[in-house]
Write a protein that holds these residues in place. Structure first.
Motif, short mmCIF file in Angstrom:
data_model
loop_
_atom_site.label_atom_id
_atom_site.label_comp_id
_atom_site.label_asym_id
_atom_site.label_seq_id
_atom_site.Cartn_x
_atom_site.Cartn_y
_atom_site.Cartn_z
N THR A 44 0.50 -1.00 -0.02
CA THR A 44 0.47 0.09 0.18
C THR A 44 1.16 1.13 0.77
O THR A 44 0.60 2.08 -0.72
N ASN A 45 2.37 1.18 0.85
CA ASN A 45 2.47 2.66 0.62
C ASN A 45 3.78 2.75 -0.53
O ASN A 45 3.45 4.28 -0.61
N TYR A 47 2.26 1.95 -3.53
CA TYR A 47 1.34 2.51 -4.31
C TYR A 47 1.37 3.89 -3.99
O TYR A 47 0.51 4.66 -5.06
N ARG A 48 1.48 4.16 -2.74
CA ARG A 48 0.59 5.45 -2.57
C ARG A 48 2.31 6.34 -2.90
O ARG A 48 1.64 7.66 -3.29
N LEU A 49 3.02 6.63 -3.12
CA LEU A 49 4.35 6.55 -3.05
C LEU A 49 4.69 6.82 -4.81
O LEU A 49 5.27 7.39 -5.53
N GLY A 50 3.33 6.04 -5.54
CA GLY A 50 3.49 6.23 -7.54
C GLY A 50 4.26 5.03 -7.27
O GLY A 50 4.71 5.02 -8.89
N VAL A 51 4.52 3.64 -6.98
CA VAL A 51 5.92 2.99 -7.95
C VAL A 51 4.99 2.60 -8.41
O VAL A 51 3.53 1.77 -8.74
N ALA A 52 5.56 1.65 -9.88
CA ALA A 52 4.93 1.09 -10.40
C ALA A 52 3.61 -0.42 -10.27
O ALA A 52 4.78 -0.48 -9.38
N ASP A 53 2.71 -0.68 -10.63
CA ASP A 53 1.96 -2.31 -9.84
C ASP A 53 3.00 -2.68 -10.65
O ASP A 53 3.18 -4.05 -9.83
#
Length: 274
Positions: A44-45, A47-53
């Protein structure tokens, strides 16, 4: 890393957990809820930081992105109750249009006429280029849009033809509505002029420029009944979207009922009060 536990694809040892991870969490006042919760928090963190899926997928060593996002990220997203969409019901009747055009300034006056007669979106009108006007066929090609359907030809009405000729004034290319103050070189809004014209004409604030696009769709459908062609001209891909733009008047229904009812039936020729 020494051989030991291998939980959910991440190789760890008891010593790593007890000597490294747990002391840090205790110091920070964070409770340990197991490796599954740890992985969910990590995903989740990230994802929130904008790391690619796909990067998160690789870190968690899952077989596919869907598993990663559905189990570890999407499931944690807060449930948000969306407001019910309000469908625009207002159109611009001839009397309202006459009042607006009587007090409107340029270029808003021409923008309003073009939207009324082509069904183009305001931002599409602002980006019309002169080289995309086909004078012999009386159409304008719109090359912009997010979908393939948005790139389309729209018709040029008779009153539009005269306005376009005057505005082009012999120019063969360039923006139809140039603006030296805009970064893109073309007009981007006429909202201020529209509000001023609406105020001078004494019209309600519920009337907005986009009502002109609804007016085009309603008028064209009432005149032709060809929904497929209207979808094509307006750049729609879903018939349900086009139907949102249809606001037929009840006059045609009243006329049909009147034609059905016998006009010379003696039983209905006079009203009787019991």
């Amino acid at each position: 890393m020494r051989s030991g536990w291998k939980v959910c694809g991440i190789g760890v040892t008891c010593n790593v957990l007890n000597r490294t991870i747990l002391p840090v969490l205790r110091k920070a006042g964070i409770e340990w809820h197991g490796w599954h919760a740890f992985r969910r928090g990590l995903a989740t963190n990230l994802y929130r930081l904008g790391v690619a899926d796909k990067t998160i997928q690789a870190i968690l060593r899952h077989a596919n992105v869907g598993t990663t996002m559905n189990i570890y990220v999407i499931g944690l997203a807060p449930k948000i109750k969306l407001l019910r969409e309000t469908v625009r019901e207002q159109t611009i009747d001839p009397d309202t249009e006459a009042k607006l055009l009587a007090v409107a300034k340029q270029p808003m006056k021409d923008v309003l006429v073009i939207i009324q007669d082509t069904g183009m979106r305001p931002e599409e009108v602002f980006r019309i280029r002169i080289e995309n006007i086909e004078w012999t066929r009386k159409v304008i090609f719109n090359p912009h849009g997010k979908t393939r359907a948005s790139r389309r030809n729209v018709p040029i009405s008779e009153r539009m033809f005269d306005r376009l000729m005057f505005r082009c004034a012999g120019k063969q290319d360039g923006w139809l509505f140039p603006s030296p103050r805009a970064a893109d070189g073309h007009l981007t809004t006429v909202a201020k002029q529209f509000r001023e014209a609406r105020r001078k004409a004494g019209l309600p604030e519920s009337l907005v420029l986009y009502c002109a696009r609804h007016t085009f769709a309603t008028t064209a459908y009432e005149a032709t009944g060809n929904l497929a062609m209207i979808m094509k001209v307006m750049g729609h891909t879903d018939v349900r979207t086009s139907m949102c733009y249809q606001h037929p008047a009840v006059d045609s229904i009243r006329d049909a009922i009147d034609q059905r009812n016998p006009r010379h039936n003696s039983r209905h020729s006079e009203l009787r009060v019991q």
